[in-house]
Scaffold this motif. Sequence first.
Motif, PDB file in Angstrom:
ATOM      1  N   ALA A  20     -60.616  63.028 -73.868  1.00  0.00           N
ATOM      2  CA  ALA A  20     -59.531  62.058 -74.053  1.00  0.00           C
ATOM      3  C   ALA A  20     -58.279  62.743 -74.591  1.00  0.00           C
ATOM      4  CB  ALA A  20     -59.976  60.928 -74.975  1.00  0.00           C
ATOM      5  N   ILE A  21     -58.435  63.641 -75.567  1.00  0.00           N
ATOM      6  CA  ILE A  21     -57.289  64.404 -76.085  1.00  0.00           C
ATOM      7  C   ILE A  21     -56.608  65.147 -74.938  1.00  0.00           C
ATOM      8  CG2 ILE A  21     -56.571  66.380 -77.493  1.00  0.00           C
ATOM      9  CD1 ILE A  21     -58.903  65.633 -79.425  1.00  0.00           C
ATOM     10  N   ASP A  22     -57.409  65.857 -74.165  1.00  0.00           N
ATOM     11  CA  ASP A  22     -56.860  66.646 -73.052  1.00  0.00           C
ATOM     12  C   ASP A  22     -56.125  65.758 -72.058  1.00  0.00           C
ATOM     13  OD1 ASP A  22     -58.002  68.856 -74.271  1.00  0.00           O
ATOM     14  OD2 ASP A  22     -59.713  68.933 -72.888  1.00  0.00           O
ATOM     15  N   PHE A  23     -56.705  64.614 -71.713  1.00  0.00           N
ATOM     16  CA  PHE A  23     -56.106  63.683 -70.756  1.00  0.00           C
ATOM     17  C   PHE A  23     -54.746  63.193 -71.250  1.00  0.00           C
ATOM     18  CE2 PHE A  23     -55.343  59.292 -69.447  1.00  0.00           C
ATOM     19  CZ  PHE A  23     -55.392  59.403 -68.072  1.00  0.00           C
ATOM     20  N   TYR A  24     -54.694  62.652 -72.447  1.00  0.00           N
ATOM     21  CA  TYR A  24     -53.458  62.049 -72.949  1.00  0.00           C
ATOM     22  C   TYR A  24     -52.380  63.090 -73.235  1.00  0.00           C
ATOM     23  CZ  TYR A  24     -55.594  57.487 -73.038  1.00  0.00           C
ATOM     24  OH  TYR A  24     -56.193  56.317 -72.655  1.00  0.00           O
ATOM     25  N   THR A  25     -52.752  64.271 -73.737  1.00  0.00           N
ATOM     26  CA  THR A  25     -51.738  65.281 -74.043  1.00  0.00           C
ATOM     27  C   THR A  25     -51.275  66.024 -72.789  1.00  0.00           C
ATOM     28  OG1 THR A  25     -53.410  66.942 -74.638  1.00  0.00           O
ATOM     29  CG2 THR A  25     -52.508  65.577 -76.434  1.00  0.00           C
ATOM     30  N   THR A  26     -52.152  66.235 -71.844  1.00  0.00           N
ATOM     31  CA  THR A  26     -51.797  66.967 -70.627  1.00  0.00           C
ATOM     32  C   THR A  26     -51.023  66.107 -69.643  1.00  0.00           C
ATOM     33  OG1 THR A  26     -53.726  68.395 -70.838  1.00  0.00           O
ATOM     34  CG2 THR A  26     -52.730  68.243 -68.641  1.00  0.00           C
ATOM     35  N   HIS A  27     -51.446  64.863 -69.471  1.00  0.00           N
ATOM     36  CA  HIS A  27     -50.901  64.053 -68.382  1.00  0.00           C
ATOM     37  C   HIS A  27     -49.910  62.975 -68.790  1.00  0.00           C
ATOM     38  CE1 HIS A  27     -53.703  66.010 -65.744  1.00  0.00           C
ATOM     39  NE2 HIS A  27     -54.718  65.633 -66.494  1.00  0.00           N
ATOM     40  N   LEU A  28     -49.942  62.503 -70.033  1.00  0.00           N
ATOM     41  CA  LEU A  28     -49.138  61.337 -70.382  1.00  0.00           C
ATOM     42  C   LEU A  28     -48.172  61.549 -71.541  1.00  0.00           C
ATOM     43  CD1 LEU A  28     -51.815  58.549 -69.874  1.00  0.00           C
ATOM     44  CD2 LEU A  28     -50.002  59.261 -68.308  1.00  0.00           C
ATOM     45  N   GLY A  29     -47.939  62.785 -71.935  1.00  0.00           N
ATOM     46  CA  GLY A  29     -46.893  63.078 -72.902  1.00  0.00           C
ATOM     47  C   GLY A  29     -47.216  62.761 -74.353  1.00  0.00           C
ATOM     48  N   ARG A  88     -47.072  63.064 -59.384  1.00  0.00           N
ATOM     49  CA  ARG A  88     -47.522  64.103 -60.321  1.00  0.00           C
ATOM     50  C   ARG A  88     -48.975  63.882 -60.721  1.00  0.00           C
ATOM     51  NH1 ARG A  88     -48.034  64.632 -65.698  1.00  0.00           N
ATOM     52  NH2 ARG A  88     -47.192  62.568 -66.174  1.00  0.00           N
ATOM     53  N   LEU A  89     -49.320  62.648 -61.032  1.00  0.00           N
ATOM     54  CA  LEU A  89     -50.678  62.352 -61.487  1.00  0.00           C
ATOM     55  C   LEU A  89     -51.695  62.425 -60.343  1.00  0.00           C
ATOM     56  CD1 LEU A  89     -49.714  59.507 -63.954  1.00  0.00           C
ATOM     57  CD2 LEU A  89     -50.443  61.838 -64.543  1.00  0.00           C
ATOM     58  N   ARG A  90     -51.301  62.009 -59.150  1.00  0.00           N
ATOM     59  CA  ARG A  90     -52.200  62.158 -57.988  1.00  0.00           C
ATOM     60  C   ARG A  90     -52.455  63.640 -57.706  1.00  0.00           C
ATOM     61  NH1 ARG A  90     -50.113  57.191 -54.678  1.00  0.00           N
ATOM     62  NH2 ARG A  90     -51.795  55.768 -55.219  1.00  0.00           N
ATOM     63  N   ALA A  91     -51.411  64.454 -57.813  1.00  0.00           N
ATOM     64  CA  ALA A  91     -51.576  65.900 -57.588  1.00  0.00           C
ATOM     65  C   ALA A  91     -52.522  66.508 -58.611  1.00  0.00           C
ATOM     66  CB  ALA A  91     -50.210  66.597 -57.640  1.00  0.00           C
ATOM     67  N   ALA A  92     -52.598  65.907 -59.808  1.00  0.00           N
ATOM     68  CA  ALA A  92     -53.527  66.376 -60.838  1.00  0.00           C
ATOM     69  C   ALA A  92     -54.932  65.811 -60.638  1.00  0.00           C
ATOM     70  CB  ALA A  92     -53.004  65.993 -62.219  1.00  0.00           C
ATOM     71  N   GLY A  93     -55.111  64.974 -59.604  1.00  0.00           N
ATOM     72  CA  GLY A  93     -56.425  64.432 -59.296  1.00  0.00           C
ATOM     73  C   GLY A  93     -56.837  63.229 -60.127  1.00  0.00           C
ATOM     74  N   LEU A  94     -55.879  62.551 -60.756  1.00  0.00           N
ATOM     75  CA  LEU A  94     -56.225  61.411 -61.598  1.00  0.00           C
ATOM     76  C   LEU A  94     -56.464  60.162 -60.758  1.00  0.00           C
ATOM     77  CD1 LEU A  94     -53.841  61.867 -64.637  1.00  0.00           C
ATOM     78  CD2 LEU A  94     -56.135  62.759 -64.266  1.00  0.00           C
ATOM     79  N   PRO A  95     -57.434  59.341 -61.179  1.00  0.00           N
ATOM     80  CA  PRO A  95     -57.770  58.142 -60.401  1.00  0.00           C
ATOM     81  C   PRO A  95     -56.889  56.945 -60.771  1.00  0.00           C
ATOM     82  CG  PRO A  95     -59.311  58.378 -62.220  1.00  0.00           C
ATOM     83  CD  PRO A  95     -58.376  59.573 -62.269  1.00  0.00           C
ATOM     84  N   PHE A  96     -56.340  56.284 -59.769  1.00  0.00           N
ATOM     85  CA  PHE A  96     -55.609  55.039 -59.985  1.00  0.00           C
ATOM     86  C   PHE A  96     -56.551  53.878 -59.747  1.00  0.00           C
ATOM     87  CE2 PHE A  96     -52.190  58.013 -59.505  1.00  0.00           C
ATOM     88  CZ  PHE A  96     -51.245  57.547 -60.404  1.00  0.00           C
ATOM     89  N   ARG A  97     -56.376  52.803 -60.497  1.00  0.00           N
ATOM     90  CA  ARG A  97     -57.240  51.624 -60.400  1.00  0.00           C
ATOM     91  C   ARG A  97     -56.574  50.466 -59.698  1.00  0.00           C
ATOM     92  NH1 ARG A  97     -61.716  50.627 -63.361  1.00  0.00           N
ATOM     93  NH2 ARG A  97     -61.787  49.002 -61.801  1.00  0.00           N
ATOM     94  N   SER A  98     -55.309  50.615 -59.317  1.00  0.00           N
ATOM     95  CA  SER A  98     -54.622  49.554 -58.601  1.00  0.00           C
ATOM     96  C   SER A  98     -53.644  50.185 -57.632  1.00  0.00           C
ATOM     97  CB  SER A  98     -53.867  48.628 -59.564  1.00  0.00           C
ATOM     98  OG  SER A  98     -52.705  49.258 -60.068  1.00  0.00           O
TER      99      SER A  98
END
Length: 131
Positions: A20-29, A88-98
């Motif tokens: 969770a730390i890695d996700f929020y700090t790497t992808h969401l500022g 940017r987030l799709r290129a990082a492979g993150l899943p969208f839910r909508s």
Amino acid sequence: MTAASQYASVRYVVDDVQAAIDFYTTHLGFTLNASAAPAFADVVRGPLRLLLSGPASSGARATPADATAAGRNRIHLTVDDLDTEIDRLRAAGLPFRSDLVSGPGGRQILLTDPAGNLIELFQPAHRPDAS
């Protein structure tokens, strides 16, 4: 005012605090404020303090067994350019839910953190200057 009271805090129960730390700090500022991983950490973005409670934390232990799944509530993050953020987030492979949804107030899309908690990325509609 204490340091903690300058933030609005939201607790997310997560399966893996470091993920969770890695996700929020790497992808969401977010920036890491404090870590007691694997039990707990908190990350900060502007006035939002996100409390990341792992299975061993008191916050997670206080959660009733029938409320362990990620919920429909979500944090709401305003962005300047939603299309750029999505790319940017799709290129990082993150899943969208909508899918991308547009309305009179703006556009939004939902993604999830590694534990399945929802995050709403929102770009306000352009408002013509009233003057």
